[in-house]
Design a protein around this motif. Sequence first.
Motif, short mmCIF file in Angstrom:
data_model
loop_
_atom_site.label_atom_id
_atom_site.label_comp_id
_atom_site.label_asym_id
_atom_site.label_seq_id
_atom_site.Cartn_x
_atom_site.Cartn_y
_atom_site.Cartn_z
N ILE A 147 0.84 -1.04 -0.03
CA ILE A 147 -0.08 -0.19 -0.02
C ILE A 147 0.93 1.20 0.02
N VAL A 182 -6.81 6.24 -0.37
CA VAL A 182 -7.93 5.12 -0.17
C VAL A 182 -7.90 4.06 -0.99
N LEU A 183 -8.01 2.86 -0.13
CA LEU A 183 -7.96 1.78 -0.94
C LEU A 183 -9.32 1.35 -1.97
N ASN A 208 -12.42 -0.75 -0.27
CA ASN A 208 -13.03 -0.45 0.97
C ASN A 208 -14.36 0.31 0.63
N PHE A 234 -5.54 -7.57 10.32
CA PHE A 234 -5.27 -6.23 9.90
C PHE A 234 -4.03 -5.37 10.84
N GLU A 245 0.98 -4.97 12.75
CA GLU A 245 0.38 -5.50 11.64
C GLU A 245 0.33 -7.35 11.70
N PRO A 295 -8.57 0.79 8.97
CA PRO A 295 -8.92 0.42 7.80
C PRO A 295 -8.46 1.23 6.51
N GLY A 296 -8.62 1.03 5.31
CA GLY A 296 -7.88 1.33 4.18
C GLY A 296 -8.05 2.84 3.86
N TYR A 324 -6.42 6.63 4.89
CA TYR A 324 -5.31 7.37 5.50
C TYR A 324 -5.09 9.01 4.88
N GLU A 339 5.02 -1.47 3.69
CA GLU A 339 3.96 -1.67 4.71
C GLU A 339 3.28 -0.34 5.01
N ILE A 340 1.99 0.11 4.88
CA ILE A 340 1.42 1.49 5.29
C ILE A 340 1.54 1.35 6.47
N ASP A 367 -14.46 -4.38 3.70
CA ASP A 367 -13.43 -4.63 2.74
C ASP A 367 -13.73 -5.84 1.95
#
Length: 285
Positions: free
Chosen positions: A86, A105-106, A109, A143, A159, A171-172, A174, A196-197, A223
């Motif tokens: 991510i 944002v993912l 999501n 998660f 993580e 959640p996705g 940020y 990794e985020i 998700d």
Amino acid sequence: MKGIILAAGRGTRLYPMTRPVCKPLLPVYDKPLIYYPLSVLMQAGIREVLVIVPPGEVDTFAALLGDGSQLGMNIQYTVQPVARGIADALLIGREFVNGDDVCLVLGDNIFWSPNFQQLLKQAVANNQGATVFGCYVDDPRPFGVVEFDQDGKAISIEEKPQNPKSNYIVPGLYVYDGQAMDIAANLTPSARGELEITDVNLEYLHRNQLQVVPMEENYVWLDAGNANSMLQAAQTIHDLQANQQQYVGVIEQLAYQEGWISHDQLHQLGEELSMTEYGQHLLSL
């Protein structure tokens, strides 16, 4: 503030459905999955958006969303050549963001709550470093899990822990200031070879610049990563719209409410879809 949607996943957990089409383009009830993360950015007041897609898929996404002008937005596209995590989205989008704050944002999501737009705009307006959100889940192990002290302040993020220290996960979604790009550029890939985020969030935490905003009880976070969660997401959207008359992810409506398009433009977009319930909803506004 700029917006980035990371929509580059091939969706292997959804094979064979995603062999011919990317996961973010699959339907979730009455609209493509990517409408939901795009609507998140729109609710935050963000008009400039970069969509990161898999190789060879720019034209497919552009056929759906265009350049965003029909929504009073500027939507651009770029490719993630190799899935590197991510946080790689921050490096890919560095030139696009150009030193501004960014909301990432993912692409799979889905978020909804009665006051979600207010929550987002406050997070964007008040961000001093990084802002993420905390969602309560029954099984947080898959998660990034947040640990809070007795005053409700985040003190650690882990993580995919085997023994989670809380039931709150990130959640996705940020919100970062301009430091995020340099932080991402200095990350070391994890054991699974990804940026990794969570490591970005931990760096902000170490700098005492991370705010974790817990979501209230009456919220939806989904998700949509596998067939069961896609089905659950579709049913949840159906129920919200049918039973509570809470339309979710309607990007044309959001553009109109934000003042980015006129009533006549909204009506024209509704006419193009007038054979559907979605189009009839736009025409009823």
